[in-house]
Design a protein around this motif. Structure first.
Motif: not given
Length: 818
Positions: A60-74, A129-143
């Motif tokens: 739907s064009g949510d750029n913040l979610v897209k950036l988060w998904l880019d990190d998840v994919r990497d 492990s560090g990247r995992f924790e960052e991604i899980v933390t960044a998930k919260a504000p995306l609702s």
């Protein structure tokens, strides 16, 4: 809108499976606890739970979610690399241990506890492990919401169709006449009241438009007493479909939510009536749901019909009807469709300055009416040649994305509805350029090299599983058979663009420009698949610019590049698959091949100047090796009997190879082809084929069999010749170019008791089959260019017909006779 992460759900499922299967081994062999692995598993499951909602939001064009998904994919790719690296190193360590044991050293149980080094870097583990924790933390504000798994209602779903026809209809005269004939003619020799006509083809090919035109034909309206049109799409809701048909038939609205009541009313309304129902865009492959829908339709008059339009042959199979395949539109009709929507005309007569550019744009549509219509819409009332030139030089996909066109959801729907195990297989096809003819076995081997297939599900025949995956993509209209080489397949340009949009930066295709700048570094460092084909611009000097940049490259495909003389510059340690073909000036192979500890697939073909006196050693991870039409290769890899992972070996038209390396063939081969090696003088009895107890497919010819190639008997006159020379495990045997063979030796029936496929090709003097008959397990027999034998196997008067008539499938000269 990018859809580059829509396949992450299936990817994460693969990671969870790998973590479960390898995790405990890792903890035991590294001498550590499973705490970290359980932590990873928990975080993976946390991310996996919100992927559905995240993918909807980025669509739907949510750029913040897209950036988060880019990190998840990497992270997902890097984690897969880590698990693969561990698996490979563990296997290597085990082989080393077995090797030392076999040399007479002290036998001991294989263990990693005493190893002086860890198989996986602790620093790498901490980074993951560090990247995992960052991604899980960044998930919260995306609702993001958990467990949003229903992809059928995602944003940008295609608009429902109606029964109203297109304003202008181009071509399809032949198809229209054929389907009309099927509709208004009675089925001969059938007592069935209801007949089904499935129109099948890829997205955008014009199935709905053809059905609309036929539905509104005056002859159809006069022939059928009742008509109904339903756009089914990917949600097969029997209640809604029944309600829509009932409303069309009775013209009375119904709010009833009781399926039984609705079906009874529909049955009464159709009783003793001749009716036509069109079910447009059907995806349902569940037989039970299909039969439930059909219950009210059995009361009509004979001659009643149902048309379904679908992209998938599995949908057709549950109906029991024969498919009506819809092919691409002709170039002339594509031009007409394009000019109508762009200029309001049927040709370029009033706009001659646009004709050349317009014809090229129409060619880009590759026979897809929806693409011609949408591109025409982008050019609506634009008469400036520069604007047409911009569309011509742009990717079709990019041009349509800018306008958020309906072709996108139409193609996305095909991808979203793929089974998860096929999504990565499809996306991988982005490595091929447009109009590239794809060979089924070659692509299956590449999928296997990437680890996309689970061999256990195929009962150890992973190649057969790869073929099944390919055939399933064909049945779902992702590939179309080539009209030039019928054994190969093509992917439409729009589907190629779709695959590229999903792959994103993970796929790198070399373009016409070879200049590299610092801005490209970030994308290069993410590239895992790189390909360049038929380029006159690429040279070894150009490749040096990429040295040190493609650091995670897993697959490299170079084909038709005359300027490439060396490949040292782009050979990187993570490589799993290396294909080199049609490089006419390639003079040598990289000496570092053995150090490519992840390499599983190596194919070298059509390299006439590649001169190898001593073939470089190969890594023990290698599973598939092809050397084809390289006449100056003089040797094969030494000690290849140590390549215990090698399951496929294909050597052809390498005229300077004289013998196999000492020690015998690799012991675990499943598939072996040796053809066109005219100076290979080593007798077949010295090949050790009978020792290859896992061998299933064998293809050999008389030119590669030493003195045996001139024999009158095949394989020889010796008693028990078949059992002495070939393993009983063979299921597929192909015999080529036996110019002097007149007779097949006895014993084939008993000694090759598992044989299912037998090919006999180019044996002009062959007259006699085995006296004791063919194997009762044989399922297919192919006889090609065997003039004497084909007459003796004739179905009408052939001497051998009584002997072979029990074989279920028989082809003679590529024509099926049974």
């Amino acid at each position: 809108m990018a859809i580059g992460d829509i396949f992450l759900g299936s990817f994460f499922q693969i990671l969870l499976d790998k973590l479960a299967s390898l995790g405990l081994d890792y903890a035991q062999q590294e001498g550590s606890s499973t705490t970290l692995l359980h932590k990873w598993k928990g975080m993976l499951e946390t991310i996996y739970a919100v992927l559905g909602d995240a993918e909807d939001k980025q669509l739907s064009g949510d750029n913040l979610v897209k950036l988060w998904l880019d990190d998840v994919r990497d992270l997902a790719y890097d984690m897969e690399d880590l698990l693969d690296d561990f698996e490979i190193k563990a296997a290597q360590a085990k082989l080393e241990t077995e090797s030392t044991t076999s040399r007479g050293q002290l036998k001991r149980k294989f263990s990693f506890f005493s190893r002086p080094r860890l198989l996986v870097s602790k620093t790498k583990l901490q980074e993951i492990s560090g990247r995992f924790e960052e991604i899980v933390t960044a998930k919260a504000p995306l609702s993001l919401m958990k467990n949003v798994v229903d992809r059928s209602h995602y944003t940008n779903k295609r608009l429902p169709s109606t029964s109203l026809p297109e304003f202008q209809f181009f071509g399809r005269e032949k198809e229209e006449a054929q389907v009309l004939e099927l509709l208004i003619s009675d089925v001969q020799n059938s007592d069935a009241t209801l007949s089904i006509i499935p129109i099948v083809g890829m997205a955008g090919i014009g199935k709905t438009a053809l059905a609309q035109r036929i539905y509104n034909d005056a002859r159809v309206s006069s022939y059928f007493e009742r008509k109904a049109w339903v756009c089914v799409s990917d949600v097969f809701d029997i209640l809604d479909i029944t309600k829509t048909i009932l409303w069309s038939v009775t013209e009375l609205p119904s709010e009833d939510k009781d399926l039984n009541g609705l079906q009874v009313k529909l049955k009464d309304s159709l009783s003793r009536k001749k009716f036509l129902v069109v079910l447009d865009d059907v995806w349902n492959e569940k037989y039970g749901e299909w039969t439930s829908l059909l219950k009210p339709f059995e009361v009509g008059v004979k001659g009643s019909k149902i048309i379904i339009t679908t992209r998938n042959l599995p949908v057709v199979s549950i109906t029991g009807a024969l498919p009506y395949p819809l092919k691409e539109l002709s170039i002339d009709n594509c031009i007409g469709l394009l000019t109508f929507h762009a200029l309001g005309a049927r040709n370029f007569e009033r706009h001659p300055n646009l004709e050349i550019i317009g014809n090229k744009i129409a060619e880009k549509c590759r026979g897809l009416p929806l693409a011609a219509k949408m591109l025409g819409g982008l050019l609506r009332n634009k008469e400036n040649p520069d604007e047409w030139e911009a569309i011509l030089n742009n990717k079709i996909w990019d041009a349509m994305m800018e306008k958020n066109d309906e072709v996108l959801p139409d193609l996305k729907l095909s991808y979203v509805n793929l089974p998860s195990y096929l999504k990565r297989c499809f996306v991988y096809c982005t490595v091929f350029p447009k109009a590239y003819e794809i060979d089924r076995d070659e692509l299956a081997l590449l999928w296997i090299a990437e680890g996309f297939l689970d061999g256990q599900k195929a009962k150890e025949n992973i190649l057969r599983l790869g073929r099944n995956y390919f055939d399933e993509l064909v049945s779902r209209s992702f590939f179309q058979q080539s009209s030039v080489h019928t054994s190969k397949f093509l992917m439409h340009d729009l589907l190629n663009d779709l695959a590229k949009s999903i792959a994103g930066a993970t796929c790198f295709t070399f373009g016409e420009s070879w200049e590299v700048n610092d801005e490209d570094d970030a994308s290069f460092k993410k590239a895992r698949y790189a390909s360049v084909m038929s380029s006159l611009h690429l040279t070894s000097r150009c490749l040096r610019a990429y040295e040190g940049r493609l650091i995670v490259l897993k697959m490299l495909h170079i084909e038709g590049c005359e300027g490439v003389e060396s490949l040292e510059e782009v050979i990187v340690k993570p490589l799993e698959s290396l294909t080199i073909g049609g490089c006419e000036n390639l003079g040598s192979l990289p000496q570092c091949l053995q150090r490519l500890s992840n390499l599983t697939h190596l194919k070298i073909w059509n390299c006439p100047t590649l001169e190898i006196e001593e073939f470089p050693s190969l890594p023990i991870t290698l599973s598939w090796l092809t050397l084809w039409n390289c006449p100056k290769i003089k040797s094969l890899p030494n000690q290849w009997h140590h390549l215990k992972s090698l399951c496929t070996l294909r050597i052809g038209s390498c005229q300077n190879i004289k013998c196999f390396p000492q020690g015998g063939l690799p012991p675990n081969l499943l598939w072996l082809i040796i053809r066109g090696c005219e100076n290979l003088k080593q007798p077949v009895r010295e090949w050790g084929l009978n020792l290859l107890t896992s061998l299933e497919e064998l293809s050999i010819d008389g030119r590669s069999m030493g003195d045996k190639g001139e024999n009158v008997w095949f394989p020889s006159e010796d008693e028990d010749a078949w059992s002495l020379l070939f393993p009983s495990s063979l299921t597929n045997l192909q015999i080529f170019h036996m110019r002097n063979v007149k007779r097949l030796s006895s014993g084939l029936c008993n000694d090759l008791s598992s044989l299912q496929y037998l090919w006999i090709v180019d044996c002009p003097k062959l007259r006699y089959l085995t006296e004791d008959g063919l194997s009762p397990s044989l399922q297919e027999l192919h006889i090609v260019r065997c003039e004497i034998l084909k007459d003796r196997c004739s179905k009408l008067s052939g001497y051998y017909w009584p002997l072979i008539q029990e074989v279920p499938i028989i082809y003679i000269e590529n024509v099926r006779v049974q």
